[in-house]
Design a protein around this motif. Structure first.
Motif, mmCIF file in Angstrom:
data_model
loop_
_atom_site.group_PDB
_atom_site.id
_atom_site.type_symbol
_atom_site.label_atom_id
_atom_site.label_comp_id
_atom_site.label_asym_id
_atom_site.label_seq_id
_atom_site.Cartn_x
_atom_site.Cartn_y
_atom_site.Cartn_z
ATOM 1 N N HIS A 1 -8.572 -13.111 1.969
ATOM 2 C CA HIS A 1 -8.302 -11.798 2.542
ATOM 3 C C HIS A 1 -8.379 -10.695 1.493
ATOM 4 C CE1 HIS A 1 -7.044 -13.668 6.325
ATOM 5 N NE2 HIS A 1 -6.595 -14.631 5.541
ATOM 6 N N SER A 2 -8.348 -9.449 1.950
ATOM 7 C CA SER A 2 -8.323 -8.323 1.018
ATOM 8 C C SER A 2 -6.929 -7.728 0.997
ATOM 9 C CB SER A 2 -9.362 -7.273 1.418
ATOM 10 O OG SER A 2 -9.095 -6.777 2.717
ATOM 11 N N GLU A 3 -6.602 -7.165 -0.131
ATOM 12 C CA GLU A 3 -5.304 -6.520 -0.336
ATOM 13 C C GLU A 3 -4.970 -5.507 0.762
ATOM 14 O OE1 GLU A 3 -5.420 -4.261 -3.922
ATOM 15 O OE2 GLU A 3 -3.280 -3.777 -3.878
ATOM 16 N N ILE A 4 -3.681 -5.368 1.060
ATOM 17 C CA ILE A 4 -3.221 -4.244 1.887
ATOM 18 C C ILE A 4 -2.558 -3.268 0.919
ATOM 19 C CG2 ILE A 4 -1.685 -3.518 3.753
ATOM 20 C CD1 ILE A 4 -2.107 -6.208 5.080
ATOM 21 N N PRO A 5 -3.267 -2.181 0.582
ATOM 22 C CA PRO A 5 -2.809 -1.369 -0.567
ATOM 23 C C PRO A 5 -1.408 -0.793 -0.433
ATOM 24 C CG PRO A 5 -5.080 -0.841 0.002
ATOM 25 C CD PRO A 5 -4.569 -1.722 1.095
ATOM 26 N N ASN A 6 -0.952 -0.480 0.781
ATOM 27 C CA ASN A 6 0.366 0.167 0.849
ATOM 28 C C ASN A 6 1.541 -0.807 0.953
ATOM 29 O OD1 ASN A 6 0.356 -0.569 3.549
ATOM 30 N ND2 ASN A 6 0.823 1.475 4.331
ATOM 31 N N LYS B 1 -13.358 6.350 7.426
ATOM 32 C CA LYS B 1 -12.242 6.263 6.476
ATOM 33 C C LYS B 1 -11.101 5.472 7.086
ATOM 34 C CE LYS B 1 -12.922 10.593 4.062
ATOM 35 N NZ LYS B 1 -12.677 12.017 4.348
ATOM 36 N N THR B 2 -10.377 4.789 6.232
ATOM 37 C CA THR B 2 -9.229 4.023 6.704
ATOM 38 C C THR B 2 -7.960 4.577 6.074
ATOM 39 O OG1 THR B 2 -9.802 2.445 4.972
ATOM 40 C CG2 THR B 2 -10.426 1.865 7.215
ATOM 41 N N ASP B 3 -6.818 4.169 6.606
ATOM 42 C CA ASP B 3 -5.548 4.632 6.048
ATOM 43 C C ASP B 3 -5.130 3.757 4.865
ATOM 44 O OD1 ASP B 3 -4.423 2.297 7.015
ATOM 45 O OD2 ASP B 3 -3.374 3.269 8.677
ATOM 46 N N LYS B 4 -3.929 3.984 4.388
ATOM 47 C CA LYS B 4 -3.495 3.306 3.159
ATOM 48 C C LYS B 4 -3.233 1.816 3.336
ATOM 49 C CE LYS B 4 -1.660 7.417 0.979
ATOM 50 N NZ LYS B 4 -0.455 8.225 0.745
ATOM 51 N N ARG B 5 -3.337 1.349 4.558
ATOM 52 C CA ARG B 5 -3.132 -0.075 4.790
ATOM 53 C C ARG B 5 -4.410 -0.881 4.593
ATOM 54 N NH1 ARG B 5 1.032 -3.253 6.755
ATOM 55 N NH2 ARG B 5 0.368 -4.998 8.054
ATOM 56 N N GLU C 1 -0.402 -0.696 16.396
ATOM 57 C CA GLU C 1 -1.006 -0.717 15.060
ATOM 58 C C GLU C 1 0.095 -0.604 14.010
ATOM 59 O OE1 GLU C 1 -4.671 1.423 14.348
ATOM 60 O OE2 GLU C 1 -4.817 1.914 16.475
ATOM 61 N N ILE C 2 -0.077 -1.343 12.922
ATOM 62 C CA ILE C 2 0.896 -1.255 11.839
ATOM 63 C C ILE C 2 0.337 -0.327 10.778
ATOM 64 C CG2 ILE C 2 2.242 -2.520 10.118
ATOM 65 C CD1 ILE C 2 2.234 -4.948 11.898
ATOM 66 N N VAL C 3 1.033 0.798 10.587
ATOM 67 C CA VAL C 3 0.569 1.792 9.628
ATOM 68 C C VAL C 3 1.303 1.621 8.310
ATOM 69 C CG1 VAL C 3 0.415 4.281 9.185
ATOM 70 C CG2 VAL C 3 -0.028 3.388 11.480
ATOM 71 N N SER C 4 2.590 1.338 8.394
ATOM 72 C CA SER C 4 3.383 1.097 7.191
ATOM 73 C C SER C 4 4.523 0.165 7.556
ATOM 74 C CB SER C 4 3.934 2.410 6.634
ATOM 75 O OG SER C 4 4.836 2.963 7.561
ATOM 76 N N VAL C 5 5.161 -0.401 6.536
ATOM 77 C CA VAL C 5 6.291 -1.296 6.783
ATOM 78 C C VAL C 5 7.505 -0.804 6.014
ATOM 79 C CG1 VAL C 5 4.964 -3.361 7.363
ATOM 80 C CG2 VAL C 5 5.436 -2.848 4.959
ATOM 81 N N ASP C 6 8.680 -1.321 6.376
ATOM 82 C CA ASP C 6 9.922 -0.893 5.709
ATOM 83 C C ASP C 6 10.070 -1.587 4.363
ATOM 84 O OD1 ASP C 6 10.378 0.603 7.939
ATOM 85 O OD2 ASP C 6 11.626 -0.930 8.903
ATOM 86 N N GLY D 1 4.505 -7.876 4.963
ATOM 87 C CA GLY D 1 3.630 -6.828 5.479
ATOM 88 C C GLY D 1 3.728 -6.642 6.977
ATOM 89 N N GLN D 2 4.776 -7.221 7.591
ATOM 90 C CA GLN D 2 4.968 -7.068 9.040
ATOM 91 C C GLN D 2 6.389 -6.612 9.374
ATOM 92 O OE1 GLN D 2 3.935 -10.678 11.168
ATOM 93 N NE2 GLN D 2 2.060 -10.995 10.021
ATOM 94 N N TYR D 3 7.175 -6.351 8.332
ATOM 95 C CA TYR D 3 8.603 -6.118 8.522
ATOM 96 C C TYR D 3 8.857 -4.661 8.908
ATOM 97 C CZ TYR D 3 13.619 -6.316 7.412
ATOM 98 O OH TYR D 3 14.991 -6.269 7.473
ATOM 99 N N ARG D 4 9.189 -4.424 10.169
ATOM 100 C CA ARG D 4 9.433 -3.051 10.630
ATOM 101 C C ARG D 4 10.833 -2.964 11.226
ATOM 102 N NH1 ARG D 4 4.157 -1.362 14.089
ATOM 103 N NH2 ARG D 4 4.409 -3.457 14.965
ATOM 104 N N ARG D 5 11.812 -3.050 10.341
ATOM 105 C CA ARG D 5 13.193 -3.059 10.820
ATOM 106 C C ARG D 5 13.605 -1.739 11.463
ATOM 107 N NH1 ARG D 5 18.628 -5.655 8.320
ATOM 108 N NH2 ARG D 5 20.088 -4.516 9.607
ATOM 109 N N ARG D 6 13.165 -0.633 10.853
ATOM 110 C CA ARG D 6 13.568 0.652 11.438
ATOM 111 C C ARG D 6 13.033 0.799 12.857
ATOM 112 N NH1 ARG D 6 12.033 5.088 7.256
ATOM 113 N NH2 ARG D 6 10.439 3.520 6.852
#
Lengths: 322, 322
Positions: free
Chosen positions: B70-75, B138-142, B317-322, B234-239
């Motif tokens: 796989h490729s890195e998820i930068p954020n 263009k893609t986002d920081k993920r 879609e997952i944009v960022s994680v906690d 990279g899937q943890y979205r507690r908030r």
């Protein structure tokens, strides 16, 4: 002190509840009860007991873990405060006559797992009334109570072997009684609380050993070995795994070191090995043997098969972890 | 720089290899190759990709994780150095005529997952020869690369929606193409590399949505909800999970917050709930729906069903994680 008070005293805000599968139907009730005072998360996962306080990913996000059902394992260094709410079954009253077979012994060593601990104390009183001395053996630093056994620890048997004429295991299933018999040359009886009778388990142990050798002897011709360590906090024996790995290499085998959390047969099959030596909970090797397509040996089984050929079957016991 | 050199440069001694199931039969070869220079452990477990660098229990014991495929998820803030060895399929040469249907468009947005990325660049050249402009969004920081998509991220679609007349997804299965169509009002085509043809996927998406609503609408009458978060890094979205939990309470529902690593249907059944909202990988809700006895909703599905009634189906879609 009740658990809510304990949690308040440690100023806990966020807590994780670990609930055994049998109590999971009460999850909503327990969550709502603790939610009055705390920020609560429930772990949906099953767990092995005090050796397994869940997945470390969550520790940073809670102040305390509350585990239902099991007793602490004192020599584990828990990375977060853990409150263990032990579960002990109600005492079932038993007829004295059940125990008449034991009157031929002077002294009986008593053993039980935590849920039958009160029953064991009750049985001790009965035996004393029958004129039989009882010994509740000392345990090592992995156990909380005298006489207590785990599937991976029979220190209570070792400590009292010299002082008793036979052992009585207070339980329901066979597993702990078999472990006790393997740890001792004395007679071992099971008090089966479902059947309300005692039973000498010599024959069951003979059967267990024959079946087990049949399976593990398939590893003798194995060429490719996975040495598998479980990452659970109270089962992690990396040094032992590395030791076995080096022994395998010196035997001319091809070996790899593998890590898992809750090892499953599918993952093992993907690795295309001929045999596994598993350093985590011995119940994986012993109780789940039919789930795996290759033999899964305990470290003791590996040793007796490859290093020090022996006809005496020795149970794998976990004394300490890395 | 090759991976052995990189590991030496960071002075790594102990490393963990994460190998996708399809490459696991090479586990012994890879272990032995890296063992010449390092102390190696292989994870026996499957994993989701760069969002899932294995179980944190092992991090303290290794200096670096090497993940294949796989490729890195930068954020994502990785708690240990991770080397990602991307796997890209060889380019399959294709006949230009496959693409003639696309000549009615001026500009095509190209999308692919990492393993078909080189193929996408090759397809871009063909389209240009046919006089079609291509946009690699263009893609986002993920995401690491322009035009790259994950099952949980279609930022390349959003960014180029204004600039293109249609999208072409270079892949094999339907999943990414369906996600792209749900993220866009433009026509979406799938270049299926197994079948070597392009296909407008409008009908498949309609079918997907109908089937999905049929399942999730069962949640409308649900009384007891589990809001489930996956602890993978990279899937943890507690908030998000806590937000949904509060919304459920304000709707008068009974709700609990639940954590899992690799949620399984058995654990969910034990909790005796009527519905689940799952904040981890959306593929669990969408691809595994038949495994669960209760509806498992994505956060977006929960929102459209209970909060803001809408006829437009929106992919989680997952944009960022906690």
């Amino acid at each position: 002190m009740d658990v809510i008070e304990q949690l308040k005293a440690m100023n806990a805000k966020r807590i994780l509840l670990q609930i055994p599968d049998g109590l999971k139907p009460s999850a909503f009730r327990l969550f709502n009860m603790f939610s009055k005072d705390f920020n609560v998360i429930i772990s949906s996962q099953g767990f092995y007991g005090a050796c397994d306080i869940g997945n470390r990913e969550i520790y940073d996000n809670v102040d305390c873990i509350v585990q239902f059902g099991h007793s602490e394992i004192p020599n584990i260094k828990y990375p977060k405060p853990v409150i263990f709410i032990e579960y002990r079954n109600d005492v079932i009253e038993l007829d004295e006559s059940i125990f008449y077979d034991l009157k031929k012994y002077n002294t009986i060593g008593l053993l039980s797992s935590i849920q039958y601990y009160d029953e064991m104390l009750y049985v001790s009183d009965i035996l004393k009334r029958l004129g039989i001395k009882t010994v509740i053996g000392k345990t090592d630093k992995r156990m909380k109570y005298p006489g207590q056994v785990l599937g991976c620890n029979f220190s209570a048997v070792h400590s009292s072997a010299l002082d008793v004429d036979a052992f009585l295991v207070v339980s329901t299933g066979m597993f702990h009684a078999i472990g006790a018999q393997l740890a001792s040359d004395k007679d071992v009886y099971l008090l089966d609380l479902n059947e309300r009778r005692i039973k000498n388990i010599k024959n069951d142990v003979d059967l267990f050993i024959r079946r087990r050798y049949l399976r593990i002897s398939r590893a003798l011709d194995a060429r490719k070995f996975c040495v598998l360590m479980d990452t659970k906090i109270g089962q992690y024996r990396r040094r032992l795994a590395e030791h076995i790995y080096r022994e395998l290499l010196s035997l001319g085998k091809d070996a790899i070191l593998v890590t898992a959390d809750n090892v499953n047969p599918y993952d093992i099959e993907n690795l295309r090995c001929d045999a596994v030596v598993f350093t985590g909970c011995p119940r994986v090797s012993l109780d789940d043997e039919e789930k795996f397509s290759v033999p899964v040996l305990t470290p003791q089984e590996f040793k007796s098969l490859f290093i020090k050929r022996s006809n005496k079957y020795i149970m794998d016991e976990i004394v300490s972890v890395d």
